[in-house]
Structure formats: C-alpha cells, structure tokens
Design a protein around this motif. Structure first.
Motif, PDB file in Angstrom:
ATOM      1  N   ARG A 182      38.390  45.211  42.758  1.00  0.00           N
ATOM      2  CA  ARG A 182      37.697  45.000  44.022  1.00  0.00           C
ATOM      3  C   ARG A 182      36.210  44.722  43.779  1.00  0.00           C
ATOM      4  O   ARG A 182      35.700  44.922  42.654  1.00  0.00           O
ATOM      5  CB  ARG A 182      37.890  46.185  44.973  1.00  0.00           C
ATOM      6  CG  ARG A 182      39.365  46.443  45.293  1.00  0.00           C
ATOM      7  CD  ARG A 182      39.547  47.469  46.376  1.00  0.00           C
ATOM      8  NE  ARG A 182      39.140  46.993  47.700  1.00  0.00           N
ATOM      9  CZ  ARG A 182      39.940  46.280  48.503  1.00  0.00           C
ATOM     10  NH1 ARG A 182      41.165  45.946  48.119  1.00  0.00           N
ATOM     11  NH2 ARG A 182      39.511  45.925  49.695  1.00  0.00           N
ATOM     12  N   LEU A 183      35.522  44.259  44.825  1.00  0.00           N
ATOM     13  CA  LEU A 183      34.125  43.847  44.720  1.00  0.00           C
ATOM     14  C   LEU A 183      33.317  44.459  45.849  1.00  0.00           C
ATOM     15  O   LEU A 183      33.833  44.658  46.960  1.00  0.00           O
ATOM     16  CB  LEU A 183      34.009  42.310  44.810  1.00  0.00           C
ATOM     17  CG  LEU A 183      34.892  41.489  43.865  1.00  0.00           C
ATOM     18  CD1 LEU A 183      34.874  40.024  44.281  1.00  0.00           C
ATOM     19  CD2 LEU A 183      34.416  41.652  42.417  1.00  0.00           C
ATOM     20  N   GLN A 218      39.254  41.214  44.748  1.00  0.00           N
ATOM     21  CA  GLN A 218      38.787  40.024  44.048  1.00  0.00           C
ATOM     22  C   GLN A 218      39.720  38.836  44.291  1.00  0.00           C
ATOM     23  O   GLN A 218      39.302  37.681  44.171  1.00  0.00           O
ATOM     24  CB  GLN A 218      38.661  40.301  42.546  1.00  0.00           C
ATOM     25  CG  GLN A 218      39.972  40.615  41.848  1.00  0.00           C
ATOM     26  CD  GLN A 218      39.780  40.971  40.380  1.00  0.00           C
ATOM     27  OE1 GLN A 218      38.699  41.399  39.974  1.00  0.00           O
ATOM     28  NE2 GLN A 218      40.819  40.785  39.578  1.00  0.00           N
ATOM     29  N   VAL A 247      27.995  39.127  45.195  1.00  0.00           N
ATOM     30  CA  VAL A 247      28.659  40.254  44.537  1.00  0.00           C
ATOM     31  C   VAL A 247      27.601  41.074  43.802  1.00  0.00           C
ATOM     32  O   VAL A 247      26.876  40.548  42.950  1.00  0.00           O
ATOM     33  CB  VAL A 247      29.717  39.753  43.535  1.00  0.00           C
ATOM     34  CG1 VAL A 247      30.319  40.926  42.767  1.00  0.00           C
ATOM     35  CG2 VAL A 247      30.801  38.962  44.246  1.00  0.00           C
ATOM     36  N   VAL A 259      31.247  45.256  40.645  1.00  0.00           N
ATOM     37  CA  VAL A 259      32.658  44.913  40.421  1.00  0.00           C
ATOM     38  C   VAL A 259      33.444  46.191  40.145  1.00  0.00           C
ATOM     39  O   VAL A 259      32.878  47.288  40.084  1.00  0.00           O
ATOM     40  CB  VAL A 259      32.788  43.913  39.247  1.00  0.00           C
ATOM     41  CG1 VAL A 259      32.087  42.605  39.575  1.00  0.00           C
ATOM     42  CG2 VAL A 259      32.239  44.517  37.948  1.00  0.00           C
ATOM     43  N   GLY A 267      39.624  35.021  41.148  1.00  0.00           N
ATOM     44  CA  GLY A 267      38.814  36.202  41.431  1.00  0.00           C
ATOM     45  C   GLY A 267      38.469  37.007  40.193  1.00  0.00           C
ATOM     46  O   GLY A 267      37.430  37.674  40.135  1.00  0.00           O
ATOM     47  N   ILE A 321      34.941  36.405  38.509  1.00  0.00           N
ATOM     48  CA  ILE A 321      33.711  36.729  39.216  1.00  0.00           C
ATOM     49  C   ILE A 321      32.915  37.791  38.463  1.00  0.00           C
ATOM     50  O   ILE A 321      33.465  38.759  37.936  1.00  0.00           O
ATOM     51  CB  ILE A 321      34.035  37.201  40.648  1.00  0.00           C
ATOM     52  CG1 ILE A 321      34.714  36.079  41.434  1.00  0.00           C
ATOM     53  CG2 ILE A 321      32.786  37.663  41.362  1.00  0.00           C
ATOM     54  CD1 ILE A 321      33.901  34.800  41.501  1.00  0.00           C
TER      55      ILE A 321
END
Length: 256
Positions: A153-154, A181, A105, A108, A79, A82
């Motif tokens: 987190r996303l 993530q 996504v 971010v 993750g 990303i």
C-alpha cells in the motif's frame, strides 16, 4: 572554305551531374532522409502512444507542481514500480467514485510516516526536504500522527497540503488513508500544457532508497523531433535544388 560554325549543347545529366532538380546523388540522399525521418517519427510517436497517457488534472491539490487544468503525460507503470516521491495517477473508490486522482507518494509499504517534526514531513524517522511545496508554506499546515503503511500500500499527499483531500483525509478508514499500489495506473513524467516540462526529481527521498528511473519521454521526443527535421529537410531538397540549379545554368549566349 566557308566560316566554321560551332554548335554548343548543354552536357547531359550523369550520375553525379546536375539535372533540373539537382544531382541524382542528392535526390537519393533526400529520399533516404525522408524515409529515415518517417521511421523515426512514427517510431517515436507509436512508442509514446503505447507508454504514455494524457491526463488533465482537475484540481489545485498538486499546486505548484501541477496546476488545475494542466495537461500531463503519465507513464503507464505497474504499482510495484512506484517509489517514494513519485507523482501518480490512481483510482480508489473509497476516495472518489469513478474518478482518477493525482497525488504524490510519500511512503510505501513498511514505512512509518508522520507530520511534523520541525515543520517537516518525517518518514522512517528522517525529516524530508520538500522543495516542491508552495513557496512560504510549511508541511506542518497538515499535522497527522504516525502511520505505519501496510505492505503493498501507499501513503499519498498533495503538494498543496492545506487544500488536498489525500491520505490525511481518510486516516479513520480501515486502511488509515493508504491506497493499494495496484490502484496506480500511471506515473506523471511531465506537464505538457502549458509546456512546463519534466517534473523535478524528488531528491529529498534519496536517503530512504532509490528513486524511480525516469521514463523514456526525452528519448521519444528526440526521435519525433529528429524524424520531423529529416522529413522536412529531405522533402525541401528538390524545390531548393530546382531553384538554385535553374539560376546557375542560365548563361548568356555568345558566338565566335
């Protein structure tokens, strides 16, 4: 003295002569081609099995990038790898229980994201070009207030904004619709059924930082294709040489 008679015999096959199935050199080369082809084919196939996983997308929330029922290949990634613009496969039980989800996504950890400014998604104050959206649609079909994405987190959206149950459908959750993530299991590289090919690069996010490095899918396909060609070509040498060699050695008998 009687008449002199001459008996002719066909030359024996030597190291480079022609036998019933072609020259020995040709046979050796065909064997090398088959062996090398098998190595390349199996290496490419094995690499693909380790790095990629197939996945069937059940909904139309990523249309037109990925349609419902399309089969995709997704690269197994951590993750933390990303980047903005990636299309990812993830599982978040607060969204859907025991099911994998595919979304894009758009922000971010540390980003601020909102919609819309002049009909466009805004990330960190920059308006984002999104050519992957359905023709004729505008991002502002789904408006939402500014969200600050927590670290790790996303924030994810579907390319079909009107029908996608994405982060915007979970804004009232404690995490404001964001997903860890660590919930991401893979990044989609290509649609393989139907054979639409590699996903286009999300260049609209380049002004915010580096995009993800493309996965090794193209290299894997080259290994498999080249390996297959070498195996087929090397394997076909013997039968072809036998047919052409047999015809060339058929000569009419004659006497002096």
């Amino acid at each position: 003295m009687g008449g002199e008679s001459t008996t002719r015999t066909a030359p024996r096959s030597g190291g480079t002569g022609t036998g019933p199935v072609g020259s020995r050199t040709g046979q050796r080369l065909s064997g090398v081609a088959v062996a090398l082809g098998l190595v390349l084919f199996l290496a490419g196939f094995g690499w693909g099995v380790v790095v990629y996983r197939p996945y069937t997308v059940p909904t139309s929330s990523m249309t037109p990038t990925i349609n419902a029922g399309n089969r995709v290949l997704a690269e197994r990634v951590d993750g933390g790898e990303i980047r903005r613009g990636d299309v990812v496969v993830f599982k978040d039980t607060s969204w859907v229980t025991n099911a994998l989800v595919v979304k894009r996504v758009v922000a971010v950890g540390g980003d601020t994201v909102s919609c819309c400014t002049d009909g466009r998604l805004t990330v960190n104050g920059k308006k984002i070009e999104e050519p992957y959206l359905p023709a004729g649609s505008v991002a502002e079909s789904t408006n939402f207030p500014e969200v600050t994405v927590p670290k790790g987190r996303l924030f994810l959206l579907g390319d079909e904004r009107e029908g996608s149950l994405d982060s915007t459908a979970h804004l009232t959750d404690a995490a404001q619709g964001t997903v860890s993530q660590n919930a991401v299991t893979a990044r989609v590289d290509a649609v393989v059924w139907p054979m639409d090919g590699m996903l286009e690069r999300p260049t609209g996010f380049e002004t915010l930082g580096a995009l993800s490095t493309p996965g090794p899918l193209r290299t894997i396909l080259v290994l498999i294709v080249v390996g297959g060609v070498l195996v087929l070509g090397g394997g076909a040498y013997g039968p072809i040489a036998k047919r052409t060699g047999g015809r060339s050695r058929t000569e009419p008998a004659g006497a002096r």
